[in-house]
Write a protein that holds these residues in place. Sequence first.
Motif, mmCIF file in Angstrom:
data_model
loop_
_atom_site.group_PDB
_atom_site.id
_atom_site.type_symbol
_atom_site.label_atom_id
_atom_site.label_comp_id
_atom_site.label_asym_id
_atom_site.label_seq_id
_atom_site.Cartn_x
_atom_site.Cartn_y
_atom_site.Cartn_z
ATOM 1 N N THR A 45 -39.699 -10.277 18.452
ATOM 2 C CA THR A 45 -38.487 -10.812 17.824
ATOM 3 C C THR A 45 -38.698 -11.084 16.340
ATOM 4 N N GLU A 293 -32.786 -0.395 20.732
ATOM 5 C CA GLU A 293 -31.345 -0.219 20.898
ATOM 6 C C GLU A 293 -30.779 0.912 20.041
ATOM 7 N N SER A 340 -39.506 -4.375 15.738
ATOM 8 C CA SER A 340 -39.230 -5.435 16.700
ATOM 9 C C SER A 340 -37.929 -5.108 17.424
ATOM 10 N N SER A 342 -35.470 -7.012 17.329
ATOM 11 C CA SER A 342 -34.415 -7.586 16.498
ATOM 12 C C SER A 342 -34.757 -7.346 15.038
ATOM 13 N N GLY A 343 -33.783 -7.422 14.197
ATOM 14 C CA GLY A 343 -34.041 -7.315 12.760
ATOM 15 C C GLY A 343 -33.704 -5.967 12.167
ATOM 16 N N LYS A 374 -28.141 -1.095 15.138
ATOM 17 C CA LYS A 374 -28.306 -1.064 16.585
ATOM 18 C C LYS A 374 -26.982 -0.855 17.317
#
Length: 452
Positions: A45, A293, A340, A342-343, A374
Motif C-alpha cells: 500500500t 488493477e 504497489s 495503490s498509488g 486504475k
Amino acid sequence: MEGAKMDARVEDDSSNTQEDAPMEESEQNNKDTEASPALISVHPTQNSVAVAVGSDLRVFNLLDDCAVSLTEESGGAYHNDSIRCIKYGTNGKLFVSAGDDKLVKVWSTDCWRCISTVVSEKRVSAVAISNDDHHICFADKFGVVWVVDLPGVDGTEASSFLNKKAVPLLAHYCSIITSLEFSPDGRFIVSADRDFKIRVTVFPKKPLDGAHEIQSFCLGHTEFVSCLAFISTPDSPQGILVSGGGDSTVRMWDIISGSLLDTCEVGTKVEQVESDATEGNCSTVTDICTIAECTLIAVAIQSLRGIMLLTCDLPSRTLSVTKVVSIVGENFVPTSIGSSISGGLLWMVTGASKLRGSDVSSLSRVKVISGFKKSSPNTSEQEPTVLADGEIPGRAKLLEKLQGSISIDEKVFLAAADAVKTAMCNLLIKKQYSDEKREFRKRTRNDKKNKQ
C-alpha cells in the motif's frame, strides 16, 4: 520431485560455518570485485520503499516522510555481503532480505526490527513469503528451495522466532533458481531457473514435510528464465503467470495446465528504440512488474534506458507492446522495478555496488513513473510520465536515503552501468569450466557439513 543430472558446471559454494576453500587467484579477484545490481521493493500500500545496494539495506517511510533505522533483535548480524533479493509480504507486515552472506533476515515492518535470521547452507538467489505470512521460502545457488515457518506473526515477540531452522521444500537439482512467487490464491509456489524451466508446485498444508505434488511445468523459454510475476483476475483466482528471460521474450502461462498462452518478442522493439543496441544478451528481460488493477505489465530490459509497457488482453489471453517510457538525458537502465496496489506509481532503481576503479563503493539512482489510471480499462488513455526528483514522494529526503547522494557524477554513473551489465551476466549465465578447473573445484570444495 523432478530429476536431473548433476552438472559440474554449477557454481560451488562454501559452507557458512567453515572457512573459504582455496581458489585460484583470478577467481578470488573476480569474486572480490563482482558488482551486485541495486534492488527495489515497494510496500503493497506504498507505506514504504526499500532499496538494497551491496550489503546496504535502505528504507524510507512514506507515511511519516522519514528515513527508517533498522533494528537487529534476532541475535544475528546485519548483512555483510551483497543482498540479492528483497521482498514485502502480501499484506506488507513482513519484509525479507537475503543474499551472498547466506543470511535470510525477516523484518517486521511496523517498527523495522529483524525478528528472525535464518542461516542458509549456500548463497541465496530468491525469496518468497506465503500469503498468510506463516512461511518464508528461499532458494539457494544449488537449486534447493527451503521453507521456514513463522506462525502467529501478529503480536508475537521477536524472541519466538530466534534460531529458526529451514527445511527443504523442493529442488531443481543443480540449476540456480532465479525467481520464486506464490500464486495470488496461495495454492501454488512457482520457481524458475537458469535451465529454462518454470515449475508450478502445490504448496502443501504441512510445508515442513516437503512439497511432493507438482501441478505443471511451463516450458517454452529458450534461454534462462530471469523473473516471474502474476496478473490477478476475477476469473482466475490462481492468477495468470508472466515470465521474462534471456531469450528477449515475455511469456504468459496458464499455470494449471502449464500451457503457453502467448509470447511477446521484446528484443525487436528494444533494437528499434536503442540505436546503440548490439546483438547478444542486451535484450535480456531483467525484471517484470504488474500494475495493480491495470492490464499493463512493466518490463525492465538490460539495455533499455527506461521501461517497456505491455498490454495483457485478458479475454484473448494475448500480450502486446503498448509503449516505451524512456528516461531522457540519463543513462538510466533499471536493474529492478516495483509497484504497489495503490498509488498508481512505478518505482525503478539502477546502480551497483563494488564499482571497480571508483572512489564510490556503491551507487543507486531512483526514478518514479506516474500516470497509471486504475479506473481506466483503455490503455490508450494511460499517459505514464517520469517524475522529476522534486515530484517524487518524499522528495529530497527520500532520495538522500535511498540513493546515498542526490548528486551523482556522470563518469561514475557510466561505470555503474557497465558494472551492472557484467553483474547481470554473472548472475544469470552459467559459468563454463575446463576439465582441469572443474577437478580443482571438486578437490577444494568445503561445503559438506560434518555430521554429529
